[in-house]
Design an enzyme around this catalytic site. Structure first.
Site, PDB file in Angstrom:
ATOM      1  CB  SER A  28      -0.889  -0.046   1.251  1.00 47.43           C
ATOM      2  OG  SER A  28      -1.636   1.144   1.381  1.00 47.43           O
ATOM      3  CE  LYS A  59      -4.699   0.108   0.450  1.00 48.95           C
ATOM      4  NZ  LYS A  59      -5.482  -0.627   1.460  1.00 48.95           N
ATOM      5  CE  LYS A  78      -3.966   3.714   2.138  1.00 53.67           C
ATOM      6  NZ  LYS A  78      -5.246   3.291   2.732  1.00 53.67           N
ATOM      7  CG  ASP A  90      -7.740   2.516   0.556  1.00 53.52           C
ATOM      8  OD1 ASP A  90      -8.868   3.045   0.650  1.00 53.52           O
ATOM      9  OD2 ASP A  90      -7.184   1.930   1.505  1.00 53.52           O
ATOM     10  CD  GLU A 134      -8.941  -0.672   0.708  1.00 56.16           C
ATOM     11  OE1 GLU A 134      -8.030  -1.036  -0.077  1.00 56.16           O
ATOM     12  OE2 GLU A 134      -8.814  -0.701   1.939  1.00 56.16           O
ATOM     13  CG  ASP A 171     -10.617  -0.713   4.930  1.00 53.10           C
ATOM     14  OD1 ASP A 171     -10.940  -1.182   6.030  1.00 53.10           O
ATOM     15  OD2 ASP A 171      -9.502  -0.160   4.759  1.00 53.10           O
ATOM     16  CE  LYS A 217      -7.480  -2.238   6.682  1.00 54.63           C
ATOM     17  NZ  LYS A 217      -7.543  -0.755   6.697  1.00 54.63           N
ATOM     18  N   GLY A 250      -4.281  -4.133   6.175  1.00 55.75           N
ATOM     19  CA  GLY A 250      -3.346  -3.884   7.265  1.00 55.75           C
ATOM     20  C   GLY A 250      -3.572  -2.506   7.839  1.00 55.75           C
TER      21      GLY A 250
HETATM   22  O1  OSB Z   1      -7.187   1.970   4.517  1.00 56.72           O
HETATM   23  O2  OSB Z   1      -6.139   0.166   4.338  1.00 56.72           O
HETATM   24  C1  OSB Z   1      -6.227   1.296   4.805  1.00 56.72           C
HETATM   25  C2  OSB Z   1      -3.082   2.108   6.821  1.00 56.72           C
HETATM   26  C3  OSB Z   1      -3.613   2.848   7.846  1.00 56.72           C
HETATM   27  C4  OSB Z   1      -4.964   3.086   7.861  1.00 56.72           C
HETATM   28  C5  OSB Z   1      -5.779   2.601   6.834  1.00 56.72           C
HETATM   29  C6  OSB Z   1      -5.242   1.845   5.804  1.00 56.72           C
HETATM   30  C7  OSB Z   1      -3.866   1.627   5.788  1.00 56.72           C
HETATM   31  C8  OSB Z   1      -3.173   0.900   4.733  1.00 56.72           C
HETATM   32  C9  OSB Z   1      -1.851   0.300   5.104  1.00 56.72           C
HETATM   33  O3  OSB Z   1      -3.538   0.865   3.584  1.00 56.72           O
HETATM   34  C10 OSB Z   1      -1.728  -1.125   4.788  1.00 56.72           C
HETATM   35  C11 OSB Z   1      -0.527  -1.741   5.465  1.00 56.72           C
HETATM   36  O4  OSB Z   1      -0.586  -1.993   6.684  1.00 56.72           O
HETATM   37  O5  OSB Z   1       0.456  -1.945   4.771  1.00 56.72           O
HETATM   38 MG    MG Z   2      -8.399   0.886   3.206  1.00 55.08          MG
END
Ligand code: OSB
Ligand code: MG
Length: 375
Positions: free
Chosen positions: A139, A165, A167, A193, A218, A243, A267, A295
């Protein structure tokens, strides 16, 4: 076999990330992590991690609300109570206590690990896992420029990650995704995401992502929404993955019935623990909805629970389960979590419990505060 929890020790540690991680709702430079150390009447110990962040920019919970909930309401329900199945824990913690799912999950998952330890099997086997290794994605946080994002995406592809992924947020979306798609080629497994950064009025804008062939987008809309996501899904070719909005098996059923999304990011921390995570997995499996394990920038302790969960059969899309070195100079477990050149993370299968040892000296060095409940 029965287990009686006698002591829960809460600790806050501070662990700097290798580089800041920006999502649409905020940036994290170092993690403040709530760890739990659970002990039972036989002297067995299990460590678990709370998925909550420092600020309520992902869910309403924070490590401080979780600390309060565990101390005041949750741990007292478990301490001194004889348990014969880890599936008893979630209902015990959930009855007449609304929300606080991340706090519940931290305790619940620790109890699963205690049961695995006592039965001398791995957590993955106790859960009914089948995969011996899990496919892993990365991510990538929001960057200042498309070029900076492309650079990170190219290294991720070289390292073998099976899914990338990105952001996104308004102002850091179409151009960024276009640049990465261009650089990685049409075959690369790419997704975005948004962490709830858009509104339904942005539907036409989001539909422009369709041309990039993303595996999914996402959580584009509000963190607790299902109805508007259903409207949006009807206007997008790209599958929506939820999510934040999926906090229970009932929400997953609603998603299916309303058509709010086609994929779920599970999660265990977000949904109240492993029993709930498995139940969501099962609902999705029954409806032909693929899932993957997300995660929350966990340390090596929280990661162990995610990896074990991701060994269940319907985890068929690479998870956000990057190896330790992607996040930290040094993790707090040994061995650290590693990924091979094919993007696979091995599932601890033979070691009893979570499969990694906690580096107690390092945890002590990183501890900012601690509190012991029970005797
Ligand atoms: O939306 O998936 C998410 C990290 C912090 C808060 C929300 C998210 C995330 C990640 C990180 O996308 C994923 C990872 O732990 O590598
Ligand atoms: Mg997410």
């Amino acid at each position: 076999m029965k287990i009686t929890l006698t002591r829960v020790c809460l600790r806050e540690i501070r662990l700097p990330l290798r580089e800041p991680f920006r999502i649409s709702s905020g940036v994290t430079e170092h993690r403040r992590i709530l760890l739990l150390e659970l002990r039972d009447s036989e002297g067995a110990v299990a460590w678990s991690e709370c998925a909550a962040g420092e600020k309520p920019n992902y869910s309403p919970e924070t490590i401080d609300t979780a600390w309060l909930a565990i101390r005041e309401w949750l741990a007292p329900r478990l301490l001194g109570r004889e348990l014969d199945d880890p599936n008893q824990v979630f209902p015990l913690l959930d009855s007449d206590i609304r929300g606080h799912r991340m706090a519940k999950a931290a305790l619940e998952m620790g109890v699963w690990a205690l049961f695995a330890t006592h039965r001398e099997i791995s957590l993955a086997r106790l859960l009914g896992g089948v995969h011996r290794s899990v496919a892993t994605g990365i991510s990538l946080g929001i960057q200042d420029t498309p070029e900076a994002l492309v650079e990170r995406a190219i290294s991720a592809q070289r390292e073998g990650y099976r899914k990338i992924k990105l952001k996104i947020a308004p102002g850091a979306d179409l151009q960024f995704v276009a640049a990465v798609r261009q650089a990685l080629g049409p075959e690369a497994l790419l997704m975005a995401d948004a962490n709830s950064a858009y509104r339904l009025k942005d539907a036409d804008h989001l539909a422009q992502l369709d041309r990039f062939g993303l595996m999914m987008i996402e959580q584009p809309l509000a963190w607790d929404d299902l109805v508007r996501h259903a409207t949006l899904q009807r206007r997008l070719a790209t599958p929506i993955c939820l999510d934040e909005s999926i906090t229970s098996p009932e929400q997953a059923e609603d998603m299916v019935n309303l058509g709010s999304g086609k994929i779920v990011n599970i999660k265990p921390g977000r949904v109240g623990g492993l029993r709930q995570a498995k139940a969501i997995h099962d609902v999705c499996q029954r409806h032909g909805v693929p899932v993957w394990c997300g995660g929350m920038l966990e340390s090596g302790i929280g990661r162990a629970y995610n990896v074990a969960l991701a060994s269940l059969p319907n985890f068929v899309i690479p998870g956000d389960l990057s190896p330790s070195a992607r996040y930290w100079e040094r993790d707090i477990v040994f061995p650290e979590w590693t990924m091979d050149g094919e993007g696979m993370v091995p599932v601890p299968w033979h070691e009893p419990g979570i499969g990694v040892q906690v580096d107690l000296d390092r945890v002590d060095d990183l501890t900012l505060r601690s509190e012991t409940l029970g005797s």
